[in-house]
Design an enzyme around this catalytic site. Structure first.
Site, mmCIF file in Angstrom:
data_model
loop_
_atom_site.group_PDB
_atom_site.id
_atom_site.type_symbol
_atom_site.label_atom_id
_atom_site.label_comp_id
_atom_site.label_asym_id
_atom_site.label_seq_id
_atom_site.Cartn_x
_atom_site.Cartn_y
_atom_site.Cartn_z
ATOM 1 N N LYS A 124 0.866 -1.190 0.000
ATOM 2 C CA LYS A 124 0.000 0.000 0.000
ATOM 3 C C LYS A 124 0.892 1.225 0.000
ATOM 4 O O LYS A 124 2.038 1.168 0.448
ATOM 5 C CB LYS A 124 -0.870 0.011 1.260
ATOM 6 C CG LYS A 124 -2.121 0.847 1.130
ATOM 7 C CD LYS A 124 -3.253 0.062 0.483
ATOM 8 C CE LYS A 124 -4.442 0.910 0.151
ATOM 9 N NZ LYS A 124 -5.578 0.075 -0.313
ATOM 10 N N ASP A 164 -7.074 4.291 -4.445
ATOM 11 C CA ASP A 164 -7.739 4.123 -3.145
ATOM 12 C C ASP A 164 -8.370 5.497 -2.856
ATOM 13 O O ASP A 164 -8.589 6.278 -3.804
ATOM 14 C CB ASP A 164 -6.733 3.697 -2.053
ATOM 15 C CG ASP A 164 -7.414 3.196 -0.785
ATOM 16 O OD1 ASP A 164 -7.851 2.035 -0.751
ATOM 17 O OD2 ASP A 164 -7.535 3.972 0.186
#
Ligand code: NDP
Ligand code: 2IT
Length: 450
Positions: A124, A164
């Site tokens: 991430k 995201d």
């Protein structure tokens, strides 16, 4: 509590990273049934290794605003686990981004990606940049400055970022352009790309659609269905929009949307075309939706209230938290239950607090679809985009959507059967965590100590 689980969690508590600790606690506690029967995981120090990212990079991002002033932000990429494939996971641009938040997201991603059954590791990244109120040119300059550093870390077979919160098709476009300029590579290093330049059909829709496919499968197992169900949905971004669209296609009625300023209750059902126009075209707020709906002829008025916590106070049969972490508290879970809600499917990452989850799992007549299973459709379709890029082809919308549907059904059945095998029938949290863990942990053992 199992002594091994206890010692790993106690050790993590020293890091002072509360959000990561919460994510790790949820996963590691639920692994007790497998850890106590299969000692090999403890012998190979699997948990101790899994909670430490393979590599974490923090970098400075300098960009020029429209007034010509230099601004700085912190950029991150947490490359958590490559046991099952190249690091894979989104980029978040939000002022709340820090290492703690990205470690929680990267950790979740390891097990989620494992559950998809596809060859992808977990990672991430992002920045504490706030896209709100920035001009188009500022967004482009920030994305380019961010990629100037990120490009050194990523690649089609090493690390493949995507979107995201705060990162959608527009941002992926600016980052892809810069990546290509720096490296000279036109490849599948980023997913969520535009349809004219390497993107996959159905990627935009995938997380929301996938979450509804999962909920449908879960309800079917209990002899029910989504037809006629009234659903509360939070958020108004990518995941929320396509959750609502697919709920309506299944004959359910989504009655709420929200953002960080307030929420809308539209009893007649959210108008998806209007929502897309306001969020995807005008980049407006949910208050603009309420205003537009009120002024539209022949449509019932919708109510807007400022403050976000009211979204879980409306009467509903099911809820789809699709905004952000810890947006559904124990109190919210109790209110939902009291008002008739009998299932929750998590579209966001870790939207429910540990206490809320405990409450929901304890209700005999309640179905809980945990995030890393229910929202895995987004990353799964990202991997389908990687497959298409690697073979230089593009599949039809139907082809991708069918594959996505099959993957979500498979994740449900794998989670359900695994829970049953470990004598926690119906507990999809335990089932998903154990199934996701087992594959990664076994791969780590077979690949030796690294
Ligand atoms: P978007 O940026 O498209 O939308 C985010 C939405 O959530 C916005 O409505 C935003 O409101 C709201 N929101 C964000 N932070 C907060 C907050 N602190 N309080 C209240 N509302 C908030 O993001 P996505 O739809 O892509 O992501 C939503 C969730 O889904 C996240 O948890 C993400 O990690 C998860 N997810 C996303 C996937 C994807 O493919 N995009 C895949 C799997 C999970 P505002 O505009 O006011 O900030
Ligand atoms: O949380 C997630 O799974 C995502 N934001 C999507 C990640 C991806 O690589 O598509």
């Amino acid at each position: 509590m199992n002594a091994y689980v206890n010692s790993v969690l106690n050790n993590l508590a020293n890091y002072n990273q509360p959000v990561f600790l919460q994510a790790a606690t949820e996963v590691i506690r639920s692994l007790e049934p497998i850890l106590s029967t299969q000692k090999k995981y403890e012998e190979h120090a699997i948990l101790e290794r899994l909670v430490i990212p393979e590599k974490t990079t923090i970098f400075r991002v300098v960009w020029i605003d429209d007034a010509g002033k230099a601004n700085t932000n912190l950029g991150y990429r947490v490359q958590f686990s490559s046991a099952l494939g190249p690091y894979k996971g989104g980029l978040r641009f939000h002022p709340s981004v820090n290492l703690d938040v990205l470690k929680f997201l990267g950790f979740e991603q390891i097990f989620k990606n494992s559950l998809t059954g596809l060859m992808i590791g977990g990672g991430k990244g992002g920045a504490n940049f706030d896209p709100k109120g920035k001009s188009e040119a500022e967004i482009m300059r920030f994305c380019q400055a961010f990629m100037s550093e990120l490009a050194k870390l990523i690649g089609a077979t090493t690390d493949v970022p995507a979107g995201d919160i705060g990162v959608g098709g527009r941002e992926i476009g600016y980052m892809f352009g810069k990546y290509k300029q720096i490296t000279g590579h036109y490849d599948g290093t980023l997913t969520g790309k535009g349809l004219k330049w390497g993107g996959s059909l159905a990627r935009t829709e995938a997380t929301g659609y996938g979450c509804v496919y999962f909920a449908d499968e879960m309800l079917k197992k209990a002899g029910q269905g989504l037809q006629g169900k009234v659903c509360a949905v939070s958020g108004s971004g990518n995941v929320a929009i396509y959750t609502i669209e697919k709920l309506h296609a299944f004959g359910a009625r989504a009655v709420t949307i929200s953002d960080s300023s307030g929420f809308v209750y539209d009893k007649a059902g959210i108008d998806v075309a209007l929502l897309k126009e306001i969020k995807e075209v005008q980049r407006g707020r949910v208050s603009d939706y309420a205003k537009a709906k009120k002024s539209a002829e022949f449509t019932p008025a919708s109510k807007y209230k400022s403050g976000t916590n009211g979204v879980w106070s409306v009467p509903c049969d099911g809820a789809f938290p699709s905004a952000t972490q810890n947006e559904l508290s124990l109190q919210d879970a109790k209110t939902l239950y009291k008002n008739g809600c009998r299932f929750v499917a998590e579209g966001a990452n870790m939207p429910s607090t540990l206490e809320a989850i405990e409450f929901m799992l304890a209700q005999k007549d309640f179905f809980f679809a945990p995030a890393k299973a229910a929202n895995a459709g987004g990353v799964a379709t990202s991997q389908l985009e990687m497959q298409q890029n690697a073979s230089m082809t593009q599949w039809s919308f139907d082809e991708v959507d069918k594959k996505l549907h099959a993957i979500m059904k498979n994740i449900f059945h794998n989670s359900y059967e695994t829970a049953k095998e470990f004598k926690y029938k119906g507990n999809l949290l335990i089932g998903a965590n154990i199934a996701g863990f087992q594959k990664v942990a076994d791969a780590m053992i077979e690949q030796g100590y690294c």
